[in-house]
Design an enzyme around this catalytic site. Structure first.
Site, short mmCIF file in Angstrom:
data_model
loop_
_atom_site.label_atom_id
_atom_site.label_comp_id
_atom_site.label_asym_id
_atom_site.label_seq_id
_atom_site.Cartn_x
_atom_site.Cartn_y
_atom_site.Cartn_z
N THR A 67 6.56 -5.41 -8.53
CA THR A 67 8.12 -5.20 -7.87
C THR A 67 9.14 -5.55 -8.76
O THR A 67 9.20 -6.69 -9.40
CB THR A 67 7.81 -6.34 -6.74
OG1 THR A 67 6.76 -5.83 -5.89
CG2 THR A 67 8.95 -6.10 -5.65
N ASN A 68 10.08 -4.87 -8.37
CA ASN A 68 11.41 -4.87 -9.25
C ASN A 68 12.52 -5.65 -8.28
O ASN A 68 12.42 -6.09 -7.26
CB ASN A 68 11.97 -3.56 -9.19
CG ASN A 68 11.48 -2.85 -10.59
OD1 ASN A 68 11.56 -3.46 -11.55
ND2 ASN A 68 11.59 -1.65 -10.55
N GLY A 106 0.99 1.16 -4.78
CA GLY A 106 -0.32 0.65 -4.13
C GLY A 106 -1.49 1.66 -4.00
O GLY A 106 -2.63 1.24 -4.26
N ALA A 165 0.74 -1.24 -0.05
CA ALA A 165 0.00 0.00 0.05
C ALA A 165 0.96 1.05 -0.08
O ALA A 165 0.50 2.29 0.67
CB ALA A 165 -0.84 -0.02 1.27
N HIS A 193 12.95 -5.60 -18.27
CA HIS A 193 12.46 -4.35 -17.80
C HIS A 193 13.98 -3.73 -17.10
O HIS A 193 14.12 -3.54 -15.87
CB HIS A 193 11.34 -4.35 -16.60
CG HIS A 193 10.95 -3.03 -16.07
ND1 HIS A 193 10.79 -1.88 -16.88
CD2 HIS A 193 10.94 -2.55 -14.79
CE1 HIS A 193 10.59 -0.90 -16.12
NE2 HIS A 193 10.66 -1.42 -14.98
N ASP A 214 -0.70 -4.51 3.53
CA ASP A 214 0.47 -4.08 3.52
C ASP A 214 0.96 -4.47 5.09
O ASP A 214 0.12 -4.67 6.13
CB ASP A 214 0.58 -2.54 3.64
CG ASP A 214 1.99 -2.09 3.31
OD1 ASP A 214 2.30 -1.56 2.46
OD2 ASP A 214 3.12 -2.36 4.09
#
Ligand code: TXD
Length: 319
Positions: free
Chosen positions: A119-120, A14, A10, A175, A33
């Site tokens: 998410t990376n 988020g 969040a 990415h 979260d």
């Protein structure tokens, strides 16, 4: 029956996802979260804007996976974003641990959900998520290509003074700095961009600069913000994927998906054009790549494979 979207994370993205979904009236929203207050506070704040904007969806916040059960869509942004000078890959160690927790949390409570991972480092994290959760490969996808393509189209529109809806293009591959802008299929007002270069309307050098700026689009914003990374365009991109699934729009969108031989690539996630409908990833579109695009796509996939090897060293369970 109102649909249910759970947002795991969040934070900046988020919270923006929750607001966009509410404004569109797309589904009820559960913000999850580990910082439960953040989830509850943002849910309540957005809900309090419903009389102003006239939307009618339920919003709630929690840190209990039971509250997320039977979600139709789950969008995951749980993790840490980059700080200036960091690469997306630098986030691997910490975000791999987080995604393992998230996979445990969702696999039993929402086994039929369409799961969008943001998410990376995206391509490796979404692949780890699918392995940890064991959810069907066509229902676990990564969001990156829509964002990268949107950045590329925006930069072209600024350069050529053409409205963004008159430009068609997309970016494929991982990415990261090896992402591939598909110049061979980029059109501006129906004309191939290679024609514009021939006509001198855009130099090759300038086009190369725009491709490079797209690759570094995330880092440019991280530098400005100093604390945190991009979140409006990433959230808008995630919502487009969720909407195509929930409304069975069958949009062709560049997403990070599991390849099983397509593009001569097996058992890895990478960004390619796919059809997203009510069955999740319904079709992988195989384009004819130019020799340059083919070489760059291969390089991009290699960099994802290398990073996944690093992930397997961190957690042998990923073997
Ligand atoms: O195109 C893309 N895919 C990228 C992705 C575009 C931009 C940002 N990208 C990545 O998304 C970024 O590198 C991060 O890895 C994620 C999330 O970015 P955001 O800016 O939203 O990060 P925040 O604001 O720090 O929010 C992350 C939230 C935060 O509130 C944490 O408390 C929470 O994640 N968090 C968790 N939630 C649930 N479960 C666990 N274990 C957890 N750990 C942290």
């Amino acid at each position: 029956m109102k649909k249910k979207i759970t947002l795991i994370g969040a934070g900046q993205i988020g919270g923006t996802l929750a607001h966009l979904i509410a404004l569109k009236g797309l589904a009820d929203v559960v913000l999850f979260d580990v910082a439960a207050g953040l989830a509850k506070g943002k849910a309540l704040d957005i809900a309090q804007s419903s009389p102003v904007n006239g939307f009618n969806v339920n919003l709630s916040g929690t840190d209990n996976y039971q509250d997320t059960k039977n979600s139709d869509v789950i969008i995951i942004t749980a993790g840490v974003p980059r700080k200036p000078g960091m690469t997306r890959d630098d986030l691997l160690g910490i975000n791999l641990k987080i995604i393992k927790q998230v996979a445990e949390g969702i696999k039993k409570t929402s086994p039929n959900a369409f799961v969008i991972c943001i998410t990376n480092p995206l391509d490796v994290i979404v692949m780890a998520l699918q392995k940890y959760s064991g959810l069907p490969k066509n229902k676990v996808v990564g969001m990156a290509g829509i964002l990268d393509s949107s950045r590329f189209i925006y930069f072209l529109s600024q350069e050529l003074k053409v409205p963004v809806n008159k430009i068609k293009s997309f970016v494929l591959g991982g990415h990261g700095d090896t992402m591939v802008a598909m110049l061979g299929s980029t059109e501006v007002e129906g004309k191939k961009i290679t024609e514009l270069v021939k006509e001198g309307k855009l130099t090759k050098e300038r086009l190369a600069q725009i491709v490079d700026r797209t690759k570094k689009g995330g880092a440019e914003i991280v530098k400005y913000l100093e604390k945190g990374s991009a979140f409006y365009a990433p959230a808008a991109s995630g919502v487009e994927m969720a909407e195509s699934y929930l409304k069975d729009l069958k949009k062709q969108l560049p997403c990070a998906v599991h390849l099983n031989g397509e593009y001569n690539t097996k058992n890895i996630y990478a960004g390619v054009p796919v059809i997203i409908g009510s069955r999740g990833v319904e079709k992988i579109i195989e384009l004819n790549l130019t020799p340059d695009e083919e070489t760059n796509f291969k390089k991009s996939v290699e960099s994802v494979k290398d990073l996944f090897d690093a992930a397997k060293k961190i957690d042998p369970e990923l073997k």
